[in-house]
Design a protein around this motif. Sequence first.
Motif, PDB file in Angstrom:
ATOM      1  N   TYR A  37       0.834  -1.200   0.000  1.00 55.12           N
ATOM      2  CA  TYR A  37       0.000   0.000   0.000  1.00 55.12           C
ATOM      3  C   TYR A  37       0.872   1.255   0.000  1.00 55.12           C
ATOM      4  N   GLN A  38       0.236   2.385  -0.218  1.00 52.45           N
ATOM      5  CA  GLN A  38       0.925   3.672  -0.220  1.00 52.45           C
ATOM      6  C   GLN A  38       1.127   4.155   1.213  1.00 52.45           C
ATOM      7  N   LEU A  39       2.255   4.830   1.432  1.00 58.92           N
ATOM      8  CA  LEU A  39       2.532   5.419   2.740  1.00 58.92           C
ATOM      9  C   LEU A  39       3.100   6.818   2.535  1.00 58.92           C
ATOM     10  N   TYR A  40       2.357   7.822   2.975  1.00 58.66           N
ATOM     11  CA  TYR A  40       2.860   9.191   2.891  1.00 58.66           C
ATOM     12  C   TYR A  40       3.996   9.353   3.894  1.00 58.66           C
ATOM     13  N   ALA A  41       5.166   9.711   3.390  1.00 58.78           N
ATOM     14  CA  ALA A  41       6.332   9.891   4.259  1.00 58.78           C
ATOM     15  C   ALA A  41       7.164  11.031   3.691  1.00 58.78           C
ATOM     16  N   ASP A  42       7.297  12.097   4.453  1.00 58.00           N
ATOM     17  CA  ASP A  42       8.011  13.281   3.976  1.00 58.00           C
ATOM     18  C   ASP A  42       9.368  13.464   4.638  1.00 58.00           C
ATOM     19  N   GLY A  43       9.794  12.453   5.399  1.00 59.35           N
ATOM     20  CA  GLY A  43      11.086  12.537   6.059  1.00 59.35           C
ATOM     21  C   GLY A  43      11.012  12.972   7.503  1.00 59.35           C
ATOM     22  N   SER A  44       9.828  13.357   7.961  1.00 58.95           N
ATOM     23  CA  SER A  44       9.708  13.803   9.348  1.00 58.95           C
ATOM     24  C   SER A  44       9.847  12.638  10.328  1.00 58.95           C
ATOM     25  N   ALA A  45       9.514  11.432   9.876  1.00 62.22           N
ATOM     26  CA  ALA A  45       9.728  10.229  10.687  1.00 62.22           C
ATOM     27  C   ALA A  45      10.827   9.406  10.035  1.00 62.22           C
ATOM     28  N   SER A  46      11.741   8.878  10.825  1.00 60.94           N
ATOM     29  CA  SER A  46      12.867   8.138  10.262  1.00 60.94           C
ATOM     30  C   SER A  46      12.386   6.836   9.627  1.00 60.94           C
ATOM     31  N   ILE A  47      13.096   6.404   8.600  1.00 56.98           N
ATOM     32  CA  ILE A  47      12.725   5.174   7.905  1.00 56.98           C
ATOM     33  C   ILE A  47      12.830   3.954   8.821  1.00 56.98           C
ATOM     34  N   PRO A  48      13.904   3.797   9.609  1.00 52.32           N
ATOM     35  CA  PRO A  48      13.929   2.661  10.541  1.00 52.32           C
ATOM     36  C   PRO A  48      12.752   2.672  11.516  1.00 52.32           C
ATOM     37  N   LEU A  49      12.342   3.864  11.957  1.00 48.71           N
ATOM     38  CA  LEU A  49      11.203   3.960  12.871  1.00 48.71           C
ATOM     39  C   LEU A  49       9.918   3.520  12.180  1.00 48.71           C
ATOM     40  N   LEU A  50       9.752   3.892  10.912  1.00 48.42           N
ATOM     41  CA  LEU A  50       8.567   3.470  10.165  1.00 48.42           C
ATOM     42  C   LEU A  50       8.546   1.953   9.999  1.00 48.42           C
ATOM     43  N   PHE A  51       9.684   1.375   9.668  1.00 48.64           N
ATOM     44  CA  PHE A  51       9.748  -0.084   9.518  1.00 48.64           C
ATOM     45  C   PHE A  51       9.394  -0.773  10.823  1.00 48.64           C
ATOM     46  N   ASP A  52       9.954  -0.272  11.910  1.00 46.81           N
ATOM     47  CA  ASP A  52       9.726  -0.905  13.203  1.00 46.81           C
ATOM     48  C   ASP A  52       8.290  -0.700  13.679  1.00 46.81           C
ATOM     49  N   GLY A  53       7.805   0.527  13.571  1.00 46.93           N
ATOM     50  CA  GLY A  53       6.477   0.834  14.082  1.00 46.93           C
ATOM     51  C   GLY A  53       5.350   0.195  13.297  1.00 46.93           C
ATOM     52  N   LEU A  54       5.537   0.036  11.978  1.00 46.47           N
ATOM     53  CA  LEU A  54       4.484  -0.522  11.130  1.00 46.47           C
ATOM     54  C   LEU A  54       4.700  -2.000  10.821  1.00 46.47           C
ATOM     55  N   GLY A  55       5.798  -2.550  11.307  1.00 48.99           N
ATOM     56  CA  GLY A  55       6.078  -3.959  11.051  1.00 48.99           C
ATOM     57  C   GLY A  55       6.281  -4.252   9.578  1.00 48.99           C
ATOM     58  N   LEU A  56       7.036  -3.399   8.894  1.00 50.21           N
ATOM     59  CA  LEU A  56       7.212  -3.536   7.451  1.00 50.21           C
ATOM     60  C   LEU A  56       8.260  -4.587   7.106  1.00 50.21           C
ATOM     61  N   TYR A  57       7.962  -5.321   6.053  1.00 51.27           N
ATOM     62  CA  TYR A  57       8.928  -6.268   5.490  1.00 51.27           C
ATOM     63  C   TYR A  57       9.751  -5.610   4.389  1.00 51.27           C
ATOM     64  N   GLY A  58       9.114  -4.728   3.619  1.00 48.11           N
ATOM     65  CA  GLY A  58       9.832  -4.097   2.517  1.00 48.11           C
ATOM     66  C   GLY A  58       9.197  -2.790   2.112  1.00 48.11           C
ATOM     67  N   ALA A  59       9.957  -2.007   1.349  1.00 51.58           N
ATOM     68  CA  ALA A  59       9.441  -0.722   0.878  1.00 51.58           C
ATOM     69  C   ALA A  59      10.109  -0.335  -0.425  1.00 51.58           C
ATOM     70  N   ASN A  60       9.313   0.251  -1.296  1.00 49.83           N
ATOM     71  CA  ASN A  60       9.849   1.004  -2.421  1.00 49.83           C
ATOM     72  C   ASN A  60       9.866   2.464  -1.998  1.00 49.83           C
ATOM     73  N   VAL A  61      10.919   3.159  -2.354  1.00 48.30           N
ATOM     74  CA  VAL A  61      11.130   4.522  -1.884  1.00 48.30           C
ATOM     75  C   VAL A  61      11.152   5.465  -3.075  1.00 48.30           C
ATOM     76  N   THR A  62      10.373   6.527  -2.978  1.00 47.44           N
ATOM     77  CA  THR A  62      10.359   7.522  -4.038  1.00 47.44           C
ATOM     78  C   THR A  62      10.710   8.887  -3.454  1.00 47.44           C
ATOM     79  N   SER A  63      10.601   9.919  -4.271  1.00 46.34           N
ATOM     80  CA  SER A  63      10.958  11.273  -3.848  1.00 46.34           C
ATOM     81  C   SER A  63      10.123  11.691  -2.632  1.00 46.34           C
ATOM     82  N   PRO A  64      10.730  12.364  -1.658  1.00 45.14           N
ATOM     83  CA  PRO A  64      12.102  12.891  -1.607  1.00 45.14           C
ATOM     84  C   PRO A  64      13.025  12.061  -0.721  1.00 45.14           C
ATOM     85  N   LEU A  65      12.806  10.755  -0.638  1.00 47.24           N
ATOM     86  CA  LEU A  65      13.443   9.955   0.407  1.00 47.24           C
ATOM     87  C   LEU A  65      14.586   9.057  -0.049  1.00 47.24           C
TER      88      LEU A  65
END
Length: 246
Positions: A37-65
């Motif tokens: 699914y889509q996840l709005y992320a503008d850099g205000s939350a760290s990527i490791p924190l997002l992975f840990d908090g949401l229990g993510l297995y993987g991510a595709n990363v687009t602008s501006p990250l």
Amino acid sequence: MAIKRLVVMGAPIAHSRSPYIFAELFRQYAMRDAVYYQLYADGSASIPLLFDGLGLYGANVTSPLKGTAFASVNWVSGSAKALGAVNTIVNRDGALYGYNTDPIGVLGALRQLAIDPSRKRCYVLGAGGAAAAVVCALVRLGARPTIVNRTHARSLALAGRLGASAMRSEEITPIPGDLLFSCLPPGSDLPTWDWNAFSWLFDSVYYASPLEPVASVHSLPRCGAQEWLYWQAVAAFKIFFRGESD
């Protein structure tokens, strides 16, 4: 059955078509243990924190990250290291592995469109992450692309790093047969060239592209973005679920 959670993250993100591509790939391979699914992320939350908090297995990363992702993972592939950017992240036992499938996406798009740049003069507009991916792909195919950017120093730096050349836009006179690869974001200004010299425009942007008016006025085909998106997503899918690399 444990569900693997994957996202495409960036800002803006509502336009992203990656969820549709992955939904089709999940259907093709009869996968019922993954969601995307889509996840709005503008850099205000760290990527490791997002992975840990949401229990993510993987991510595709687009602008501006993509640059932020490069600095946030525990390990980067050779392609990601060469580009200084990460667009694919896999969580393996709590460690984040970063890859960059954009050059594979460009190569797949060129192959699908039957475009051989090796004997052509290739101009790349822009000097950011997308431009770096295009230059990397063109160099792999034996081309020597010329980078054109409003800030010439950035063109020179990218060219020196990836084995290309750099010129100012006013130094260039396009001739029939030249190939144009635009990696400019929405709202960018374009060079004042004779656009009719180009037989088509390879565009990295599939929404609100600065090339849209030029393509319309000069009746030029604008292609590349959809194909690039698809093939980089396929490469990411293979990294996520088959353990392949970029």
